[in-house]
Design an enzyme around this catalytic site. Structure first.
Site: not given
Ligand code: GDP
Ligand code: PGA
Ligand code: MN
Ligand code: MN
Length: 592
Positions: A69, A197-198, A206, A226, A248, A250, A277, A374
């Protein structure tokens, strides 16, 4: 496909503006989608993967400069100048339209315009909302088909109504200098141009479900956040739902699909995914807060996903999935990313398409998959999908959780003293930046409610809306917590094991909501007694580890309050007095 005159008139207007050679309405049928896939294979826009191992899966690469983004090119355009505040990139709508109209003029000449009617939320839900996106990208069509409910059913949901979001997207990855992602909340309109990009082009996500919908929720008395939504089922079969807002990359997708650790699994606890999400939340007839997931698929971060960290996510991507900017394993025509398994394939194309020796490439410090690569995967594939996924009324929310990446400061978990204090905690969120947005990675920045890139109006008004919702919910309001999975030791290693083991923290949260766990009152909120976080079966984690993870460093926290007060000053005079009072009260508790 429709007799809705508002839709027909608008599509005609789009045709006159962008002058495509032809227009194709997406009806949602498999036959039509298959033909589009074939066409994209022929042009190289998509690569068909090994159909035995990954049936229905395809690979796509975006332009190198178009992988996340772009917050500095994302605008909210309203007639309210007060929306121009810290964290909202605002421009006058007329000025913006005058600037962008020339970019759209005849932009689809020689190309095809696809018209995608789509529904955000379960078909038949009173909380669902319809959008129509026009685009010249097959990749966008195929992604929208996974992420939303497209075609005839969406038009049926709309009926004769004029209440739909008009999204116009053109020219994936052509001209980064003229890349714009623009929301007009008062017109229910989104203009996106020069990106593929998505988050910039799947306009239901979003742009609509957060930026436009946050504004709609403000006007109509509901919330677009979010947040992931998950259910924890106890051995008796009762399910409690938790929503959680993390920035994002996290950990939302991972938390939403977590596999319970053995200690809970053997007692019969289960975890169900409702969303990973976005949550749209309304007050139900019983006065509680109910959440629906407006999406129909997962747009997840690939790197780090593996059989151990998130088997549910991995299985979800095994069929009907679009992979974007991951590496292409040429040994068996499948995909690869950092963290999928230890050894990279030797014969591999890194994400931009260059064929390399994987081992050598990584040894030289390269990354085979882009860090923000992704997968776009259908929700229906998810082994732990909640049976409430399509419930038109949504699921009742017991607890809301905020969190981010903080190497220091934030403890593993704490509970707010009240709803208003919880709103302060959300507003004070900060996190290290990730690859999900263009710009530096690893810098701590304020990200209230994980909504920084997604506010559709003045941030102070948004805080006031949260306080207002709490007043309406009264004692039926969900309890508010904050978590941090990312505290590091002196060598920079994560202390908490995370992933499935995060359930240990969620269990304390649920116990608090039911009045079944005690807490320690600290200056920042209620914390668990360290022995109340169940560490059965965890290698290398002791009660002392938990004690360390719960430690509150008053100096760091006083710094943090200062940062929040500075943020409030930057946002301006719409920040509610109640939040200033919460900051002052926290400062006083910390100074004792
Ligand atoms: P989203 O974008 O908020 O959905 O985050 P994701 O679940 O896709 O995770 C993003 C990154 O953080 C990935 O590389 C995961 O492996 C890492 N991650 C997710 N949960 C944890 C956790 O509990 N501990 C650690 N150390 N890394 C995490
Ligand atoms: P994420 O979703 O929160 O899973 O990273 C896409 C974004 O926020 O860009
Ligand atoms: Mn998101
Ligand atoms: Mn996600």
């Amino acid at each position: 496909m429709t007799s809705n005159q508002h839709v027909l008139d608008w599509v005609k207007e789009m045709e006159e503006l962008m002058t495509p050679d032809k227009t194709i309405w997406i009806d949602g049928s498999e036959g039509q989608l298959r033909a589009l896939r074939e066409q994209a294979f022929a042009t190289g826009e998509l690569t068909e993967l090994n159909q035995e191992e990954l049936p229905g899966c395809v690979l796509h690469h975006t332009a190198k400069n178009d992988v996340a983004r772009v917050e500095d090119r994302t605008f909210i355009c309203t007639s309210n100048k007060a929306d121009d505040c810290m964290m909202v990139n605002w421009m006058d709508p007329n000025e913006m339209k005058a600037k962008l109209l020339p970019l759209y003029k005849n932009v689809m000449a020689g190309r095809t315009m696809y018209v995608i009617p789509y529904c955000m939320g379960p078909i038949g839900s009173p909380f669902s909302k319809v959008g129509v996106e026009v685009t010249d990208s097959i990749y966008v069509v195929l992604n929208m088909d996974i992420m939303t409910r497209v075609g005839v059913k969406a038009l049926r949901q709309l009926g004769d109504s004029n209440d739909f979001v008009r999204g116009q997207h053109a020219r994936a990855d052509i001209d980064p200098e003229n890349r714009y992602i623009v929301q007009f909340p008062e017109d229910n309109a989104i203009w996106s141009i020069n990106s593929g990009y998505g988050g910039n082009v799947l306009l239901g996500k979003k742009c609509f479900a957060l930026r436009i919908a946050s504004y709609q929720g403000y006007k109509e008395g509901w919330m677009a956040e979010h947040m992931l939504i998950l259910g924890i089922e106890d051995p008796q079969g009762n399910v409690d739902y938790i929503t959680a807002a993390f920035p994002s990359a996290c950990g939302k997708t991972n938390l939403a699909m977590l596999i319970p650790p053995e200690v809970y699994a053997k007692q019969g606890y289960k975890v169900w995914t409702v969303g990973d999400d976005i949550a749209w939340m309304h007050i139900g007839d019983d006065g509680r807060l109910y959440a629906i997931n407006p999406e129909n698929g997962f747009f997840g971060v690939a790197p780090g996903t593996n059989e151990k960290s998130n088997p549910n996510a991995l299985h979800t991507t095994m069929k009907g999935t679009i992979f974007t900017n991951v590496a292409h394993n040429l040994e068996n025509n499948t995909v690869w990313w950092e963290g999928l398994d230890k050894n990279p394939p030797e014969d591999v194309q890194e994400w931009t398409g260059l064929a390399v020796d994987g081992k050598e490439y990584i040894a030289n410090g390269g990354k085979l998959a882009h860090p923000n690569s992704r997968f776009t995967a259908p929700a229906a594939n998810c082994p732990c999908l909640s049976k409430e996924f399509n419930n038109p009324n949504g699921v009742p929310v017991t607890a809301m959780v905020f969190g981010g990446r903080r190497a220091k400061t934030a403890p593993l978990v704490y509970q707010s003293f009240s709803w208003a204090h919880g709103v302060y905690v959300g507003s004070a969120m900060a996190s290290e930046t990730t690859a999900a947005a263009a710009g530096a990675v690893g810098v701590v920045r304020r990200d209230p409610m994980a909504m920084r890139p997604f506010f559709g109006y003045n941030v102070g008004d948004y805080f006031a809306h949260w306080l207002e919702m709490g007043k309406k919910l009264g004692d039926k309001a969900p309890k508010i917590f904050n978590v941090n999975w990312f505290r590091t030791d002196d060598e920079g290693h994560f202390i908490w094991p995370g992933f499935g083991d995060n359930m240990r923290v969620l269990m304390w949260i649920l116990k608090r909501c039911k009045g079944e766990a005690e807490a320690v009152e600290t200056a920042i909120g209620y914390e668990p007694k360290p022995e109340d976080i169940d560490i059965t079966g965890l290698d290398g984690v002791t009660v002392d580890t938990i004690k360390g993870l719960l430690d509150v460093d008053k100096e760091l926290w006083l710094e943090d309050v200062k940062g929040v007060e500075e943020l409030y000053a930057q946002i301006g005079d719409h920040v509610p007095a109640e939040l200033h009072a919460e900051a002052a009260a926290l400062r006083e508790r910390l100074s004792k």
